[in-house]
Design an enzyme around this catalytic site. Structure first.
Site, PDB file in Angstrom:
ATOM      1  N   GLU A   1       1.507  -6.671  -5.458  1.00  6.44           N
ATOM      2  CA  GLU A   1       1.145  -5.852  -6.622  1.00  6.44           C
ATOM      3  C   GLU A   1       2.313  -5.019  -7.159  1.00  6.44           C
ATOM      4  O   GLU A   1       2.644  -5.079  -8.334  1.00  6.44           O
ATOM      5  CB  GLU A   1      -0.018  -4.932  -6.209  1.00  6.44           C
ATOM      6  CG  GLU A   1      -0.520  -4.076  -7.339  1.00  6.44           C
ATOM      7  CD  GLU A   1      -1.845  -3.396  -7.031  1.00  6.44           C
ATOM      8  OE1 GLU A   1      -2.711  -3.996  -6.364  1.00  6.44           O
ATOM      9  OE2 GLU A   1      -2.026  -2.247  -7.485  1.00  6.44           O
TER      10      GLU A   1
ATOM     11  N   ASP B   1       0.835  -1.208   0.000  1.00  7.47           N
ATOM     12  CA  ASP B   1       0.000   0.000   0.000  1.00  7.47           C
ATOM     13  C   ASP B   1       0.870   1.258   0.000  1.00  7.47           C
ATOM     14  O   ASP B   1       0.683   2.143  -0.823  1.00  7.47           O
ATOM     15  CB  ASP B   1      -0.947  -0.021   1.210  1.00  7.47           C
ATOM     16  CG  ASP B   1      -1.838  -1.261   1.165  1.00  7.47           C
ATOM     17  OD1 ASP B   1      -2.455  -1.491   0.115  1.00  7.47           O
ATOM     18  OD2 ASP B   1      -1.883  -2.006   2.156  1.00  7.47           O
TER      19      ASP B   1
HETATM   20  O1  TRH Z   1       4.293  -6.077   0.411  1.00  7.27           O
HETATM   21  P1  TRH Z   1       3.355  -6.696  -0.544  1.00  7.27           P
HETATM   22  O2  TRH Z   1       3.016  -8.076  -0.267  1.00  7.27           O
HETATM   23  O3  TRH Z   1       2.081  -5.829  -0.642  1.00  7.27           O
HETATM   24  C1  TRH Z   1       0.803  -6.354  -0.665  1.00  7.27           C
HETATM   25  C2  TRH Z   1       0.068  -6.068  -1.932  1.00  7.27           C
HETATM   26  O4  TRH Z   1       0.197  -4.735  -2.378  1.00  7.27           O
HETATM   27  C3  TRH Z   1      -1.396  -6.398  -1.742  1.00  7.27           C
HETATM   28  O5  TRH Z   1      -2.109  -6.040  -2.885  1.00  7.27           O
HETATM   29  C4  TRH Z   1      -1.926  -5.680  -0.516  1.00  7.27           C
HETATM   30  O6  TRH Z   1      -3.223  -5.994  -0.300  1.00  7.27           O
HETATM   31  C5  TRH Z   1      -1.110  -6.112   0.676  1.00  7.27           C
HETATM   32  O7  TRH Z   1       0.221  -5.743   0.457  1.00  7.27           O
HETATM   33  C6  TRH Z   1      -1.574  -5.467   1.952  1.00  7.27           C
HETATM   34  O8  TRH Z   1       4.006  -6.675  -2.019  1.00  7.27           O
HETATM   35  P2  TRH Z   1       4.159  -5.486  -3.076  1.00  7.27           P
HETATM   36  O9  TRH Z   1       2.825  -5.024  -3.565  1.00  7.27           O
HETATM   37  O10 TRH Z   1       5.090  -5.968  -4.075  1.00  7.27           O
HETATM   38  O11 TRH Z   1       4.812  -4.295  -2.280  1.00  7.27           O
HETATM   39  C7  TRH Z   1       6.097  -4.360  -1.761  1.00  7.27           C
HETATM   40  C8  TRH Z   1       6.759  -2.987  -1.811  1.00  7.27           C
HETATM   41  O12 TRH Z   1       7.975  -3.048  -1.096  1.00  7.27           O
HETATM   42  C9  TRH Z   1       7.101  -2.560  -3.227  1.00  7.27           C
HETATM   43  O13 TRH Z   1       6.908  -1.174  -3.377  1.00  7.27           O
HETATM   44  C10 TRH Z   1       8.576  -2.904  -3.343  1.00  7.27           C
HETATM   45  C11 TRH Z   1       9.047  -2.622  -1.941  1.00  7.27           C
HETATM   46  N1  TRH Z   1      10.271  -3.300  -1.513  1.00  7.27           N
HETATM   47  C12 TRH Z   1      11.310  -2.532  -1.054  1.00  7.27           C
HETATM   48  O14 TRH Z   1      11.221  -1.280  -1.052  1.00  7.27           O
HETATM   49  N2  TRH Z   1      12.446  -3.149  -0.626  1.00  7.27           N
HETATM   50  C13 TRH Z   1      12.599  -4.500  -0.631  1.00  7.27           C
HETATM   51  O15 TRH Z   1      13.668  -5.025  -0.224  1.00  7.27           O
HETATM   52  C14 TRH Z   1      11.528  -5.291  -1.119  1.00  7.27           C
HETATM   53  C15 TRH Z   1      11.679  -6.775  -1.157  1.00  7.27           C
HETATM   54  C16 TRH Z   1      10.371  -4.664  -1.531  1.00  7.27           C
END
Ligand code: TRH
Length: 380
Positions: free
Chosen positions: A275, A17
């Site tokens: 996402e 989010d």
């Molecule tokens: O963290 P997520 O599992 O987020 C999820 C989804 O958005 C889902 O739709 C929502 O309902 C739920 O959260 C609550 O995975 P996502 O979407 O890939 O988001 C991870 C964020 O973290 C993305 O912006 C990339 C960032 N990130 C970093 O900044 N550093 C890191 O080392 C990693 C692995 C990710």
């Protein structure tokens, strides 16, 4: 013209989010010259993605975005011209009342989660009046292709990717910054960002027995304990690599978002989830393995199938079947037959070409920030 936006975001459990809200706020500011105020309820989680955030400062300017702590009650402020309620959060009643009292009502947008399902085209752009107040909310649904709210990600940012990959030394410098030095020339690099998933062991078995040396890069998180167990370790420690067979495992700390984007650029295969990492991995034009956020009613399986049926276009049927079987195993949480992962890894050259073709497709499709900007411009 500079329009004022308020984007509201709550951090529920993971990073998606805030990751999405922050990426969008930056793109609107940097590429569309908009004035964005971002309201976030959890600055500590935000700080993990963005080093310039001060978790104890309730109002700060970061990268041209005004970042504000979303407290209850909210400070007494005038609503902006555009109000985005991002990803299932709900605006405070007092703020809604203020919106309703404005002589020119703000453009009110409900930004939903991404899906490749058909219903997105039907529901994107629908409006719904507030039951009590003179306000109308429009649903903005990110998706793949015309008729949807588009995909989040800056095409401008990803144009730098080709230069980054061509410039000798950039990738090696980045990896060395992560503590990964002297990779063998032919090493296959894989990043792992996943929810806790027993299927991880199946992929690791295949990487350990692969025909080329492999390097698995694991930012600290929910997948770490599975990798540690597979290695026979109690836990993974950042920057303490371990080997098994042909596979070198490199645990790293959780990265800032900009660095994570570079990790996606640097790897030959990215395991992503939720996402935002899923979408950015597509912009990175490399093969990916996706684990959607698990929903209790099984809705994530529909999301997965809908995406696969788009992604298959242009792939040989045999390659697609392998990809679909591997993603199926990954999401069912099964270790599976070793042949599936072995054969899947063997198809990476073809999947890599396909990822480049897919990136050119998503570049030609609507872009979320651009769609929002156009929508607002037509109304202000
Ligand atoms: O963290 P997520 O599992 O987020 C999820 C989804 O958005 C889902 O739709 C929502 O309902 C739920 O959260 C609550 O995975 P996502 O979407 O890939 O988001 C991870 C964020 O973290 C993305 O912006 C990339 C960032 N990130 C970093 O900044 N550093 C890191 O080392 C990693 C692995 C990710």
């Amino acid at each position: 013209m500079k329009t004022r936006w308020d984007i509201f975001c709550t951090v529920i459990d993971n990073y998606g989010d805030i990751g999405i809200a922050w990426r969008l706020a930056r793109q609107l500011t940097e590429e569309f010259n908009q004035y964005v105020r971002l309201w976030v309820d959890d600055l500590e989680s935000f700080q993990r993605l963005e080093p310039r955030i001060d978790a104890y400062n309730p109002s700060q300017m970061v990268c041209g975005v005004e970042v504000c702590q979303w407290t209850e009650p909210l400070p007494d402020i005038a609503p902006a011209q555009v109000v985005i309620e991002a990803l299932a959060c709900r605006l405070p009643d007092a703020y809604l009342e203020k919106m309703a009292a404005m002589p020119i009502k703000p453009v009110w947008i409900n930004l939903e989660y991404l899906s490749a399902e058909d219903w997105v085209e039907k529901c994107h752009g629908l409006s719904s009046p507030h039951p009590r107040l003179p306000l109308i909310q429009t649903f903005f649904i990110p998706g793949f292709g015309p008729g949807t709210g588009g995909l989040l990600g800056s095409p401008r940012h990803h144009e730098k990717l080709d230069v980054w990959r061509r410039q000798t030394g950039e990738r090696a410098r980045f990896l060395s910054g992560m503590g990964i030095e002297s990779l063998p020339d032919q090493a296959l690099t894989v990043s792992l960002f996943a929810y806790d998933n027993p299927a991880i062991a199946g992929l690791l078995d295949a990487l350990a027995a692969f025909t080329r040396p492999a390097c698995l890069i694991v930012p600290e998180g929910k997948a770490s304990s599975r990798v540690a167990a597979w290695l026979g370790l109690g836990e993974l420690r950042p920057r303490q690599p371990a080997n098994r067979g042909m596979l070198a495992v490199h645990p790293i700390p959780f990265l800032y978002q900009d660095q994570y984007d570079h990790l996606l650029w640097a790897c030959d295969l990215n395991c992503v989830r939720g996402e935002d990492s899923f979408v950015q991995a597509q912009w990175a034009s490399r093969p990916l393995i996706w684990q959607p956020y698990v929903q209790e009613d099984g809705a994530h399986w529909k999301k997965l199938q809908a995406f696969l049926s788009l992604y298959r276009q242009g792939l040989e049927p045999e390659t697609f079947d392998l990809l679909a079987s591997a993603w199926q195993l990954w999401n069912a949480g099964e270790r599976g037959k070793p042949e599936i992962w072995h054969d899947y890894l063997g198809k990476l050259p073809e999947l890599n070409l396909h990822a480049g073709y897919w990136q050119s497709r998503i570049k030609s499709w609507p872009n979320l920030a651009n769609e929002l900007f156009k929508f607002v411009k037509a109304r202000i």
